[in-house]
Design a protein around this motif. Structure first.
Motif, PDB file in Angstrom:
ATOM      1  N   LEU A 172       0.936  -1.359  -0.188  1.00 23.69           N
ATOM      2  CA  LEU A 172       0.098  -0.637   0.049  1.00 23.69           C
ATOM      3  C   LEU A 172       0.308   1.039   0.557  1.00 23.69           C
ATOM      4  CD1 LEU A 172      -2.498   1.657   0.435  1.00 23.69           C
ATOM      5  CD2 LEU A 172      -2.913   1.366   2.685  1.00 23.69           C
ATOM      6  N   HIS A 173       0.320   2.310  -0.841  1.00 22.78           N
ATOM      7  CA  HIS A 173       1.498   3.277  -0.509  1.00 22.78           C
ATOM      8  C   HIS A 173       0.989   4.333   0.045  1.00 22.78           C
ATOM      9  CE1 HIS A 173       3.329   7.566  -2.520  1.00 22.78           C
ATOM     10  NE2 HIS A 173       3.525   6.661  -3.246  1.00 22.78           N
ATOM     11  N   PRO A 174       1.954   5.051   0.421  1.00 19.65           N
ATOM     12  CA  PRO A 174       1.904   5.378   1.693  1.00 19.65           C
ATOM     13  C   PRO A 174       0.688   6.775   1.261  1.00 19.65           C
ATOM     14  CG  PRO A 174       4.150   5.197   1.550  1.00 19.65           C
ATOM     15  CD  PRO A 174       3.197   4.767   0.545  1.00 19.65           C
ATOM     16  N   LYS A 175       0.500   7.032   0.063  1.00 15.94           N
ATOM     17  CA  LYS A 175       0.009   8.266   0.185  1.00 15.94           C
ATOM     18  C   LYS A 175      -1.971   7.821  -0.119  1.00 15.94           C
ATOM     19  CE  LYS A 175       2.287  11.594   1.214  1.00 15.94           C
ATOM     20  NZ  LYS A 175       1.984  12.394   2.474  1.00 15.94           N
ATOM     21  N   SER A 176      -1.640   6.078  -0.815  1.00 15.24           N
ATOM     22  CA  SER A 176      -2.744   6.087  -1.229  1.00 15.24           C
ATOM     23  C   SER A 176      -4.851   5.203  -0.448  1.00 15.24           C
ATOM     24  CB  SER A 176      -2.635   4.038  -1.695  1.00 15.24           C
ATOM     25  OG  SER A 176      -3.398   4.033  -2.122  1.00 15.24           O
ATOM     26  N   ASP A 177      -5.450   5.498  -0.819  1.00 10.61           N
ATOM     27  CA  ASP A 177      -6.401   5.804   0.034  1.00 10.61           C
ATOM     28  C   ASP A 177      -6.768   4.017   0.953  1.00 10.61           C
ATOM     29  OD1 ASP A 177      -9.209   6.581   0.828  1.00 10.61           O
ATOM     30  OD2 ASP A 177      -9.935   5.160  -0.529  1.00 10.61           O
ATOM     31  N   VAL A 178      -6.731   4.029   1.739  1.00 10.57           N
ATOM     32  CA  VAL A 178      -7.343   2.770   3.086  1.00 10.57           C
ATOM     33  C   VAL A 178      -8.784   2.459   2.425  1.00 10.57           C
ATOM     34  CG1 VAL A 178      -7.561   2.169   4.852  1.00 10.57           C
ATOM     35  CG2 VAL A 178      -5.639   3.930   4.590  1.00 10.57           C
ATOM     36  N   ASP A 179      -9.368   2.545   2.253  1.00 10.61           N
ATOM     37  CA  ASP A 179     -10.916   2.130   1.702  1.00 10.61           C
ATOM     38  C   ASP A 179     -11.239   1.948   1.161  1.00 10.61           C
ATOM     39  OD1 ASP A 179     -12.213   3.391   4.235  1.00 10.61           O
ATOM     40  OD2 ASP A 179     -13.208   5.023   3.311  1.00 10.61           O
TER      41      ASP A 179
END
Length: 344
Positions: free
Chosen positions: A2-9
């Motif tokens: 998961l990229h640090p700036k990506s969306d978690v939902d």
């Protein structure tokens, strides 16, 4: 992954909807609690009925109270069918709770001003959602690569100058580092920079045309390579009843600016001619474009050609490939090799 700036939902949404297909522990706990309560509340086993009464008597952390709390959070309306067994009731309730939970996740993702842009674009009526997310259901990419692609297209966190100027606020000039004319956004870099047009954009355009030319050759039973990426289109390809021109100028009696379609198909058997001109675009760039605008470029060719030079009937086809989503009208008619698209 998961990229640090990506969306978690987006992590927990199904891959068929553009997510990563992971299981959210919080939602799993809620659905299990709701299912357990409905099972205890409808069972006829006297020992489990005692367990249910004990849970109802608790002041804190009881299955009953937590189930009511989670049902309110998920806006879950439970309808009990007395004809079903307790196990079937619990399974059906859990399935409905999971559906409502994923629905809330998807809604939160779409409402986000930055992360939700791709979701809103992919849900447009002219986009084939299944084809858009097909690559997520096929294995082959590393988790890091998949995460970076999703972050770049969906979250738009790439380190562009616009991102530096308006998100990081580090004082960077938002103008494009190549053309220095427009704001450097992902959409601009993908399909709007004048400096990248003769090189990177043309190579991408030719690769799309390479696949389309390969499919057309297979459609007319012309011998080609087994893999499309090994296929190299010739300027003139002859078949039994067809001639296929690739990036070939059309001779006219007067000067016409748009006289070089990407592909020309002369179907002598059906007495038809197809002019094919491709576009690789960004969705937002053409959202307000008048339908059939590309076709007007070749009206002069249609009017200038005498019947004995080409064939009796000429059709213009404009397949369009979006960079960040898939347009179903651009994809199905030619690339699929549908026989009716060549003869109707």
């Amino acid at each position: 992954m998961l990229h640090p700036k990506s969306d978690v939902d987006r992590l927990y949404l199904p891959r068929s909807k553009g997510g990563r297909g992971m299981i959210q522990l919080e939602l799993s706990y809620k659905t299990s609690t709701i299912g357990l309560y409905n099972y205890l509340d409808n069972t006829e086993d006297w020992m489990l009925q005692l367990v249910n009464r004990h849970e109802n008597s608790k002041r804190l952390h009881s299955v009953t109270k937590e189930s009511d709390k989670f049902s309110r959070e998920l806006d879950l309306e439970i309808e009990i069918n007395n004809l079903l067994s307790p196990t079937e009731i619990a399974r059906k309730t859990k399935k409905k709770a999971k559906h409502e939970g994923l629905k809330q996740l998807e809604s939160r993702w779409q409402e986000k001003p930055l992360h939700g842009q791709f979701a809103a674009r992919a849900n447009n009526a002219d986009v084939d959602t299944q084809a858009t997310h097909q690559w997520l259901r096929n294995p082959g990419l590393k988790a890091e690569t998949e995460g970076f692609i999703l972050g770049s297209t969906g979250s738009k966190f790439c380190f562009t100058r616009n991102y530096q100027a308006n998100v990081l606020h580090n004082g960077a000039d938002p103008k494009c580092r190549f053309c220095d004319e427009r704001i450097e956004t992902i959409d601009h870099l993908v399909s709007g920079c004048s400096i990248l047009t003769p090189g990177e954009y043309k190579n991408r355009h030719d690769r799309v045309g390479q696949y389309l030319h390969w499919k057309i050759c297979n459609r007319f039973s012309i011998k080609t390579q087994s893999d499309w990426y090994k296929h190299h289109p010739e300027p003139v390809t002859e078949g039994k009843d067809v001639t296929i021109l690739w990036d070939f100028p059309i001779q006219t009696d007067r000067t016409i600016q748009a006289n070089r379609p990407d592909i020309v198909i002369k179907d002598r058997k059906n007495n038809q001619c197809f002019l094919i001109d491709m576009r690789v675009k960004v969705k937002v760039k053409v959202m307000n474009q008048t339908p059939g605008a590309e076709k007007k470029n070749y009206v002069d060719i249609n009017n200038d050609q005498p019947e004995d030079r080409f064939l009796r009937r000429q059709d213009y086809v404009a397949p369009q490939v979006w960079n960040l989503s898939v347009d179903v009208r651009a994809k199905d008619s030619l690339i699929a090799g549908d026989e009716t698209s060549m003869s109707d």
